[in-house]
Structures are given as C-alpha cells and as structure tokens.
Motif scaffolding. Sequence first.
Motif, short mmCIF file in Angstrom:
data_model
loop_
_atom_site.label_atom_id
_atom_site.label_comp_id
_atom_site.label_asym_id
_atom_site.label_seq_id
_atom_site.Cartn_x
_atom_site.Cartn_y
_atom_site.Cartn_z
N GLY A 263 14.54 -6.92 5.40
CA GLY A 263 15.32 -7.12 4.20
C GLY A 263 14.59 -8.03 3.24
O GLY A 263 13.50 -8.54 3.55
N PRO A 264 15.17 -8.30 2.08
CA PRO A 264 14.51 -9.15 1.09
C PRO A 264 14.15 -10.53 1.63
O PRO A 264 13.09 -11.09 1.31
N HIS A 265 15.04 -11.10 2.48
CA HIS A 265 14.76 -12.44 2.98
C HIS A 265 13.58 -12.45 3.95
O HIS A 265 13.00 -13.50 4.21
N SER A 266 13.24 -11.27 4.49
CA SER A 266 12.07 -11.19 5.37
C SER A 266 10.81 -11.61 4.61
O SER A 266 9.94 -12.29 5.18
N LEU A 267 10.70 -11.18 3.36
CA LEU A 267 9.50 -11.52 2.59
C LEU A 267 9.46 -13.01 2.27
O LEU A 267 8.39 -13.64 2.31
N ARG A 268 10.60 -13.58 1.94
CA ARG A 268 10.65 -15.03 1.68
C ARG A 268 10.31 -15.81 2.94
O ARG A 268 9.48 -16.74 2.90
N ALA B 268 0.82 -1.21 0.00
CA ALA B 268 0.00 0.00 0.00
C ALA B 268 0.86 1.26 0.00
O ALA B 268 0.42 2.32 -0.46
N ALA B 269 2.08 1.15 0.50
CA ALA B 269 2.98 2.31 0.55
C ALA B 269 3.72 2.54 -0.75
O ALA B 269 4.39 3.56 -0.91
N ALA B 270 3.60 1.60 -1.69
CA ALA B 270 4.33 1.73 -2.95
C ALA B 270 3.82 2.92 -3.75
O ALA B 270 2.61 3.12 -3.89
N SER B 271 4.75 3.69 -4.28
CA SER B 271 4.38 4.87 -5.08
C SER B 271 4.58 4.64 -6.57
O SER B 271 4.19 5.48 -7.37
N ASP B 272 5.20 3.52 -6.94
CA ASP B 272 5.34 3.22 -8.36
C ASP B 272 5.22 1.72 -8.59
O ASP B 272 5.27 0.92 -7.64
N VAL B 273 5.06 1.35 -9.82
CA VAL B 273 4.81 -0.05 -10.18
C VAL B 273 6.00 -0.93 -9.81
O VAL B 273 5.82 -2.05 -9.34
N ARG B 274 7.20 -0.43 -10.03
CA ARG B 274 8.37 -1.25 -9.76
C ARG B 274 8.44 -1.70 -8.32
O ARG B 274 8.74 -2.87 -8.02
N ASP B 275 8.17 -0.79 -7.38
CA ASP B 275 8.25 -1.14 -5.97
C ASP B 275 7.22 -2.20 -5.60
O ASP B 275 7.52 -3.17 -4.89
N ALA B 276 6.00 -2.02 -6.09
CA ALA B 276 4.95 -3.00 -5.82
C ALA B 276 5.29 -4.34 -6.44
O ALA B 276 5.04 -5.40 -5.85
N HIS C 82 21.42 -4.89 -2.44
CA HIS C 82 21.45 -3.67 -1.63
C HIS C 82 20.34 -2.70 -2.08
O HIS C 82 19.70 -2.06 -1.25
N ASP C 83 20.13 -2.61 -3.40
CA ASP C 83 19.04 -1.78 -3.91
C ASP C 83 17.70 -2.26 -3.37
O ASP C 83 16.85 -1.46 -2.97
N VAL C 84 17.50 -3.58 -3.39
CA VAL C 84 16.22 -4.14 -2.93
C VAL C 84 16.03 -3.91 -1.45
O VAL C 84 14.93 -3.59 -0.99
N THR C 85 17.11 -4.06 -0.68
CA THR C 85 17.02 -3.81 0.77
C THR C 85 16.61 -2.36 1.04
O THR C 85 15.74 -2.09 1.87
N ARG C 86 17.25 -1.43 0.34
CA ARG C 86 16.89 -0.01 0.53
C ARG C 86 15.45 0.23 0.13
O ARG C 86 14.73 0.99 0.80
N LEU C 87 15.01 -0.38 -0.96
CA LEU C 87 13.63 -0.23 -1.42
C LEU C 87 12.65 -0.69 -0.33
O LEU C 87 11.69 0.03 0.00
N LEU C 88 12.89 -1.86 0.22
CA LEU C 88 11.97 -2.41 1.22
C LEU C 88 11.96 -1.58 2.50
O LEU C 88 10.90 -1.36 3.10
N ARG C 89 13.12 -1.11 2.91
CA ARG C 89 13.17 -0.32 4.14
C ARG C 89 12.52 1.04 3.95
O ARG C 89 11.92 1.59 4.88
#
Length: 370
Positions: free
Chosen positions: A301-306, A186-194, A279-286
């Motif tokens: 971090g990314p592994h949190s979602l997995r 819900a916090a995503a502001s663009d398609v890539r993040d979602a 690192h990009d993905v971690t920054r995106l998620l945080r």
Amino acid sequence: MDDLPAPLVFHQMETAVELPRPDAATEAAVRRVLGRRRPLHDRETAPVDRLDLLAEALTPELTALVVLWLGGTRRASRDTRIGYADDLLLWADWARRELGRERFGLDLHRGEVTMWLTCQQDAGAAASSVSRRLSTLSSLYRYAAGWGLPVVSPISDDDHRPKFHRGRRATSARVLDADQVAALLAAASDVRDALAVGLLYTGALRVSELCGANDTDRQDEGRRTWLVVTRKGGKSIRIPLETTVAELLDLYRASRPAWTGTGPAPLIADADGDRLDRHDVTRLLRRLARAAGIPRPETIGPHSLRATAITDQKRRGHSAEDLQELSGHADVRTVMIYIDDDGRAERVAALTDDLGRIMTAVPRHLKSPG
C-alpha cells in the motif's frame, strides 16, 4: 442531505431526543474536509462526495449526528475525519449485506459485533485495522451518549478488542527493498504512475499528503523544485523534490486531465480529472506490483513506500534527527529545536537525492527528451 429532519429527532429505545440540526456552514466544512471517493465495490463510477455516500448508507438522524461529530474540534485532523467516514461506510456495508439493514443506525448489539469480528478475521483483516474500525464505532457511540441519547456501545473489551503488539514501529506497513521499488517504477506504463511512486518514496510522503497536494503547491527556487504538503495536525511544510521526480511532474502537468472542479486543481488526478484518494493510490501500487512480479502484491500500500524510504535511509546510516525531518514524524520534535535551521534544508535535500538513485528505473520513453 436534503432529507435531514429539522429539528433532528433521534428515536432510540422508545425515547425521542431532539438534537440541533447541523447548520449549512458546518455541513459545508465537513463536506469539504471529507472530499470524494468512489463508492464501495464500484471502481467504474466517478468519485462521489463522502458525505453523500454517508447520507445514502446511514439513517437520516445518524447522518446528521455524524456531521456534528466530524465537525467537532476534537477531530481536527483531516486524515482522522476521512478515516472515520470510510470506516462507517464499511460498517454500513457490512450491516446491509449481513444483517439486511438498508440504513445503518446506532442499534447494533453485542452479538452482531461478534459476527462482524468473525467476518473480519475470516477476511484476513489486520488486527490494527479491526481495532481502528472498532474505535471509530466506539467513539461515535460515546459522542451520541454525550448528547443524552440512550445508547449503549455494543463493543466489549473482553469479546471484541483484538490484542496486538505495536512494537516500536509507527506502522505495520510492509517494507520493501529498494530493488522492489525500482521494479514498481520499471513497471509503470504512464507518467502519472511513475510520478506517484517517485513522490511517495523519495519524499517519504503519507498518502494523505500526496492526495491532498494541489498544483499550486509546486514551487521552483533556483535549481530545486519544492512541494508544499500539509502534515498531520494541519501544518504546512515544504519538501524538496528529487530531480527525476520534478521532471516527471513537469511532464505530467502538461498531459494531466483538465480540472473542472472548484478550488485549486489537484497535483495528481485520476483519468477523469478528479483528485486521487488513498484507495486509488493503493490500487495503482498493487497493479504495478503485480506487473512487476512482486510477491504478495495485495499487501503493498502507499504506506509501504514511506516505511521503505525511512528504513532504507536508516540502514544507510542517517541519524534519527535527519529521518525525523524526512518523514515529518513528531516523536523527536524537541530535539529538532537544537538543529541549525540553515543546514536543515540541505540535509533533507541530500536524503531526497539519495533516495532518487532508484529513479533511473523510470522507462526512457516517460522521460523528457534530452
């Protein structure tokens, strides 16, 4: 790496040892596997080849040795090689800041490793991360000794190896609940993040699988969209995409920055069109976690979602065999021999669709019309 000596002469403890210089094919293979990342402490600079970053951070002799090391068959996993490279960059950065060494070499002593360990503990580094970084350096020292270099590892099991309980879990990643994952979307502001959140969660992907995926890995078959990902060990497997995730991927592909590199375009790119790294993905998620008001966003971090996806499906009563298929874990591979292949894809697709129930949280303006 034009400044590498030929032949490679390693000067250590007043002893000179000649080693073969890595040939062009080995160097190119290691460069290709390591890929690119942004320099440490610099989020604005475009991603740079990891091998070039290593060449800047390490002595020329050690850089060449590292190429031979990472080119060895024992380090066949791409994730392992990238992890080793990133850990070495962290060691070199610490030695530059704390010890004043412009180039990192195999000349640390036991007291300096103790200093490093103290810095790690003061910074709140996880015991598992400390252990991994020590193992990276220890492995490199063993490799150097195997070439006859007169080096002695400064890492002591008594002084430096942290003791931590791994338990039965394969990860120490923070596990969220489904509502928190929905809040990220819900916090995503663009398609890539979602899309990144949706792929990591509904596919229970490793971040390396997400970052390593190419645009050509997307496949349409009937009403289902699939993605070919490369698992640990180099095995390729096809995973089903949840419906909303597939729609987001279609929308993202239409607006993705142009790819100007060599080879296939990445499935997901950064704002400059370069391949995302972990690192990009971690920054995106945080960033999304902060926007969503999730407590302690720095622990996500990314592994949190997995880990969250696997935990969610376990709590909803799915079998260990189905979870193994969803996650790609090898722990129950023998049991998988007895599972009917004809029904396997349907079961995994059902798990993906069930995880996709939270995709309703994607903001309406990011979805395709109609």
